[in-house]
Design an enzyme around this catalytic site. Structure first.
Site, PDB file in Angstrom:
ATOM      1  N   ARG A  84       8.188 -15.263 -14.741  1.00  0.00           N
ATOM      2  CA  ARG A  84       7.604 -13.914 -14.737  1.00  0.00           C
ATOM      3  C   ARG A  84       6.294 -13.914 -13.971  1.00  0.00           C
ATOM      4  O   ARG A  84       5.432 -13.071 -14.182  1.00  0.00           O
ATOM      5  CB  ARG A  84       7.410 -13.452 -16.186  1.00  0.00           C
ATOM      6  CG  ARG A  84       8.763 -13.323 -16.896  1.00  0.00           C
ATOM      7  CD  ARG A  84       8.633 -13.065 -18.356  1.00  0.00           C
ATOM      8  NE  ARG A  84       7.999 -14.174 -19.057  1.00  0.00           N
ATOM      9  CZ  ARG A  84       8.256 -14.494 -20.326  1.00  0.00           C
ATOM     10  NH1 ARG A  84       9.134 -13.804 -21.017  1.00  0.00           N
ATOM     11  NH2 ARG A  84       7.619 -15.490 -20.895  1.00  0.00           N
ATOM     12  N   CYS A  91      -2.548  -1.321   2.248  1.00  0.00           N
ATOM     13  CA  CYS A  91      -2.018  -0.183   1.463  1.00  0.00           C
ATOM     14  C   CYS A  91      -0.922  -0.671   0.528  1.00  0.00           C
ATOM     15  O   CYS A  91      -0.996  -0.489  -0.677  1.00  0.00           O
ATOM     16  CB  CYS A  91      -1.477   0.872   2.406  1.00  0.00           C
ATOM     17  SG  CYS A  91      -2.793   1.679   3.314  1.00  0.00           S
ATOM     18  N   ILE A 115       0.189  13.983   1.298  1.00  0.00           N
ATOM     19  CA  ILE A 115       0.709  14.628   2.500  1.00  0.00           C
ATOM     20  C   ILE A 115      -0.509  15.155   3.249  1.00  0.00           C
ATOM     21  O   ILE A 115      -1.304  15.929   2.695  1.00  0.00           O
ATOM     22  CB  ILE A 115       1.697  15.766   2.133  1.00  0.00           C
ATOM     23  CG1 ILE A 115       2.904  15.175   1.384  1.00  0.00           C
ATOM     24  CG2 ILE A 115       2.140  16.519   3.388  1.00  0.00           C
ATOM     25  CD1 ILE A 115       3.883  16.212   0.832  1.00  0.00           C
TER      26      ILE A 115
HETATM   27  O1  LIG Z   1       1.892   0.529   5.182  1.00  0.00           O
HETATM   28  C1  LIG Z   1       1.113   1.519   5.166  1.00  0.00           C
HETATM   29  C2  LIG Z   1      -0.139   1.494   5.757  1.00  0.00           C
HETATM   30  C3  LIG Z   1      -0.920   2.596   5.691  1.00  0.00           C
HETATM   31  N1  LIG Z   1      -0.515   3.726   5.059  1.00  0.00           N
HETATM   32  C4  LIG Z   1      -1.413   4.906   5.041  1.00  0.00           C
HETATM   33  C5  LIG Z   1      -1.912   5.412   3.725  1.00  0.00           C
HETATM   34  C6  LIG Z   1      -3.171   6.183   4.128  1.00  0.00           C
HETATM   35  O2  LIG Z   1      -2.784   7.476   4.589  1.00  0.00           O
HETATM   36  C7  LIG Z   1      -3.713   5.378   5.296  1.00  0.00           C
HETATM   37  C8  LIG Z   1      -4.825   4.433   4.893  1.00  0.00           C
HETATM   38  O3  LIG Z   1      -5.988   5.135   4.540  1.00  0.00           O
HETATM   39  P1  LIG Z   1      -6.897   4.721   3.266  1.00  0.00           P
HETATM   40  O4  LIG Z   1      -8.038   5.679   3.314  1.00  0.00           O
HETATM   41  O5  LIG Z   1      -7.332   3.312   3.489  1.00  0.00           O
HETATM   42  O6  LIG Z   1      -6.053   4.883   2.027  1.00  0.00           O
HETATM   43  O7  LIG Z   1      -2.598   4.632   5.773  1.00  0.00           O
HETATM   44  C9  LIG Z   1       0.738   3.772   4.484  1.00  0.00           C
HETATM   45  O8  LIG Z   1       1.169   4.801   3.937  1.00  0.00           O
HETATM   46  N2  LIG Z   1       1.507   2.659   4.543  1.00  0.00           N
END
Ligand SMILES: O=c1ccn([C@H]2C[C@H](O)[C@@H](COP(=O)(O)O)O2)c(=O)[nH]1
Ligand code: MHF
Length: 276
Positions: A137, A157, A219
């Protein structure tokens, strides 16, 4: 309609109807023209995909299967953080003059750590455990390394995977702190679904479920019209996913080893802007 389309439409409807707007707040991301990139978001979205039933690719519009796989191989197999090793331009905006995105993604997965059984990087540790202690686990990867965040051009992310074997099925939880629903929700799901198929095959397991846990599912303001267009489309049945069955070594997979049979999908949306 595919289950994946249903999940996507339900999530988008929930965000648009019950989400919270960032208008009036100070936000980090910007559009290429310098305008603040606002979002409407929901905290805590959990989507469950049964990979044994369906390959989770959207049919409402095309998800670029080859480029998505190329990126997941860049991170998990090449363990690279340099855009020169990537077959697409999606990371160009976050790379320095040498092409590096800093100590993020592939860099973290490639760092070796000491364990009782010896030195492993995070990917080799997962491969070892799935072979030797599949019912453990403790099969987890994590690339959100605080000590290195100052040297990452964008904080990871999709930052953690938890693998859990139940019977002979490989299940996984993808933890994601932030998700750009239009540009990358299905992109990320496709990537981690492929990763689960790869790991299951080389570990003599069957694929089970992929749980996608998203803290901030958003979004962007300039994407709302595109999402509304997608939600009103008629989805198709999911395509069949095929992977070269002869590959038994995780590091031997290439983009060409994966294919989709009969991938019907709606027309592509042109000119989706990406917030930087
Ligand atoms: O694999 C990924 C990489 C990036 N994102 C998106 C999510 C956010 O819209 C931006 C990153 O901005 P932060 O202000 O650092 O949260 O990039 C994703 O969805 N998937
Ligand atoms: N705002 C934002 N959203 C993201 O999804 C994102 C980032 N930033 N920063 C880093 C990476 C880069 N990623 C990206 C960037 C662009 C596309 C993109 O352009 N997608 C196109 C299809 C690409 C193609 O077919 O070639 C799309 O239509 O969604 C996808 C993922 C995911 N990440």
């Amino acid at each position: 309609m595919s289950l994946t389309d249903q999940i996507f439409i339900t999530m988008c409807k929930d965000i648009l109807e019950n989400g919270t707007s960032s208008e009036g707040q100070l936000v980090r991301p910007k559009w290429a023209d310098g305008t603040m990139a606002h979002t409407i978001k929901k905290f805590g979205v959990v989507n469950r995909y049964d990979l044994a039933k369906e390959f989770p690719i959207l049919t409402l519009r095309r998800t670029n299967f080859e480029k998505a796989i190329d990126e997941v191989l860049w991170i998990w197999q090449k363990k690279s953080n340099n855009i020169h090793d990537l077959g697409s331009r999606i990371w160009d905006n976050w790379a320095d003059e040498d092409g590096s995105i800093g100590k993020a993604y592939g860099y973290q997965l490639g760092i070796k750590h000491q364990y009782p059984e010896g030195m492993f990087d995070q990917v080799d540790r997962v491969l070892y455990d799935l072979k030797h202690n599949p019912y453990s686990r403790r099969i987890i990867t994590n690339i959100y390394v605080h000590g290195d965040l100052s040297e990452m051009n964008l904080y990871p992310c999709a930052y953690s995977m938890t693998f859990n074997v139940t019977g002979n099925k490989l299940n996984g939880i993808l933890n994601q702190r932030s998700n750009d629903v239009l540009a990358a929700n299905n992109w990320n799901v496709v990537q981690y679904a492929v990763l689960m198929h790869m790991l299951a095959q080389v570990s003599d397991l069957e694929v089970g479920e992929l749980l996608h846990v998203i803290a901030d599912a958003h979004i962007y303001d300039r994407h709302v019209k595109h999402v509304e267009d997608l939600m009103n489309r008629e989805p198709f049945e999911a395509p069949i996913f095929r992977m070269n069955p002869d590959i038994k070594n995780f590091y031997d997979f290439k983009v060409e080893d994966f294919e989709l049979i009969d991938y019907k999908r709606g027309k592509q949306i042109k000119g989706i802007e990406i917030a930087i």
